[in-house]
Design an enzyme around this catalytic site. Structure first.
Site, PDB file in Angstrom:
ATOM      1  N   ASP A  68      55.547  39.606  40.741  1.00  0.00           N
ATOM      2  CA  ASP A  68      55.496  39.254  39.429  1.00  0.00           C
ATOM      3  C   ASP A  68      56.623  39.308  38.647  1.00  0.00           C
ATOM      4  O   ASP A  68      56.632  39.813  37.640  1.00  0.00           O
ATOM      5  CB  ASP A  68      54.195  40.000  38.816  1.00  0.00           C
ATOM      6  CG  ASP A  68      52.902  39.957  39.569  1.00  0.00           C
ATOM      7  OD1 ASP A  68      52.558  38.889  39.816  1.00  0.00           O
ATOM      8  OD2 ASP A  68      52.079  41.040  39.756  1.00  0.00           O
ATOM      9  N   HIS A  71      50.471  34.426  36.103  1.00  0.00           N
ATOM     10  CA  HIS A  71      50.006  35.755  35.972  1.00  0.00           C
ATOM     11  C   HIS A  71      49.388  36.162  34.828  1.00  0.00           C
ATOM     12  O   HIS A  71      49.900  35.711  33.782  1.00  0.00           O
ATOM     13  CB  HIS A  71      51.361  36.751  36.191  1.00  0.00           C
ATOM     14  CG  HIS A  71      51.151  38.008  36.379  1.00  0.00           C
ATOM     15  ND1 HIS A  71      50.287  38.585  37.439  1.00  0.00           N
ATOM     16  CD2 HIS A  71      50.854  39.232  35.188  1.00  0.00           C
ATOM     17  CE1 HIS A  71      50.036  40.095  37.168  1.00  0.00           C
ATOM     18  NE2 HIS A  71      50.601  40.221  36.017  1.00  0.00           N
TER      19      HIS A  71
HETATM   20  C1  GAR Z   1      43.855  33.744  37.065  1.00  0.00           C
HETATM   21  O1  GAR Z   1      43.645  34.889  36.148  1.00  0.00           O
HETATM   22  C2  GAR Z   1      45.425  34.138  37.586  1.00  0.00           C
HETATM   23  O2  GAR Z   1      46.208  34.424  36.572  1.00  0.00           O
HETATM   24  C3  GAR Z   1      45.428  35.317  38.229  1.00  0.00           C
HETATM   25  O3  GAR Z   1      44.365  35.276  39.320  1.00  0.00           O
HETATM   26  C4  GAR Z   1      43.223  34.585  38.438  1.00  0.00           C
HETATM   27  C5  GAR Z   1      42.870  33.315  39.134  1.00  0.00           C
HETATM   28  O4  GAR Z   1      41.810  32.674  38.754  1.00  0.00           O
HETATM   29  N1  GAR Z   1      46.647  35.644  39.216  1.00  0.00           N
HETATM   30  C6  GAR Z   1      47.017  36.609  39.645  1.00  0.00           C
HETATM   31  O5  GAR Z   1      46.676  37.777  39.256  1.00  0.00           O
HETATM   32  C7  GAR Z   1      48.271  36.613  40.474  1.00  0.00           C
HETATM   33  N2  GAR Z   1      49.018  37.956  40.332  1.00  0.00           N
HETATM   34  P1  GAR Z   1      41.494  31.135  39.204  1.00  0.00           P
HETATM   35  O6  GAR Z   1      41.148  31.366  40.675  1.00  0.00           O
HETATM   36  O7  GAR Z   1      40.171  30.880  38.498  1.00  0.00           O
HETATM   37  O8  GAR Z   1      42.454  30.087  38.704  1.00  0.00           O
END
Ligand code: GAR
Length: 216
Positions: free
Chosen positions: A147, A111
């Site tokens: 979360d 997260h």
């Molecule tokens: C990342 O920043 C992850 O931490 C976030 O989404 C993004 C995905 O990027 N996750 C959340 O917000 C979950 N609550 P990615 O597809 O490039 O890994």
């Protein structure tokens, strides 16, 4: 060394998935990715995984009448590939308690905030609005509340003058890419066990500071 079989669940770009793929190329990494599953057939991350020679599968939530049916199919797919640990990497569907309890202590999420601050979406905007000086990311075992759950590791990044949500997001993302593989390695090697809703770490060879500041 027997490697733990993991499934990586994505919804979009897949840069954290890419970081996990890169980590698994090290023969000493204690896990192998047996499948990347997306709920979104258009996830760019699916193509990245395919190009890396990893099995991919799609369980499109739109194909199901309700969350329970979607999660049954997701669960069946993960088991089909023999995964023992599931890593959420930008998986943007809320999972019901039935799914999270089935995978209790085997389901890991990343997260983009220092939990328990800024649960939910738009974490970087909200961090800037709140005026925090330190922001970051958290890897944790998943619990039914969104979360929430025992924290395996966190990485802190500074908020700098002139930061926008985009510049801050990029700095946090770099930290995510270092933190997530380390935490998955700890979980898969039995060095991050849950006891009393806290994670007990055995980190002799991972300096504890690495889990706090991946820029060292
Ligand atoms: C990342 O920043 C992850 O931490 C976030 O989404 C993004 C995905 O990027 N996750 C959340 O917000 C979950 N609550 P990615 O597809 O490039 O890994």
């Amino acid at each position: 060394m027997a490697k733990t079989k993991i499934a990586v669940l994505i919804s979009g770009r897949g840069s954290n998935m890419q970081a996990l793929i890169d980590a698994t190329r090290d023969e000493n990494f204690p896990a192998e990715i047996v499948v990347v599953v997306s709920n979104n057939p258009d996830s760019p991350g699916l193509e990245i995984a395919r190009a890396a020679g990893i099995e991919i599968d799609v369980v499109n939530h739109r194909d199901f009448d309700d969350r329970e049916a979607f999660e049954e199919a997701l669960d069946a797919t993960i088991k089909l590939y023999g995964a023992r640990i599931v890593c959420l990497a930008g998986f943007m569907r809320i999972l019901t308690p039935s799914f999270t309890e089935r995978w209790r202590d085997l389901l890991i999420n990343i997260h983009p905030s220092l939990l328990p601050a800024f649960k939910g979406l738009h974490t970087h905007e909200r961090a800037l609005e709140a005026g925090v000086r330190i922001h970051g990311c958290t890897v944790h075992y998943v619990r039914p509340e969104m979360d929430d759950g025992p924290i395996i590791g966190q990485a802190a990044v500074p908020v700098l003058p002139g930061d926008t949500p985009e510049t801050l997001a990029e700095r946090v993302l770099q930290a995510e890419h270092k933190l997530y593989p380390q935490c998955v390695a700890l979980a898969c090697s039995g060095k991050a066990r849950v006891a009393g809703e806290r994670v007990r770490l055995q980190v002799r060879e991972f300096g504890a500071e690495l889990l706090m500041n991946p820029h060292d």
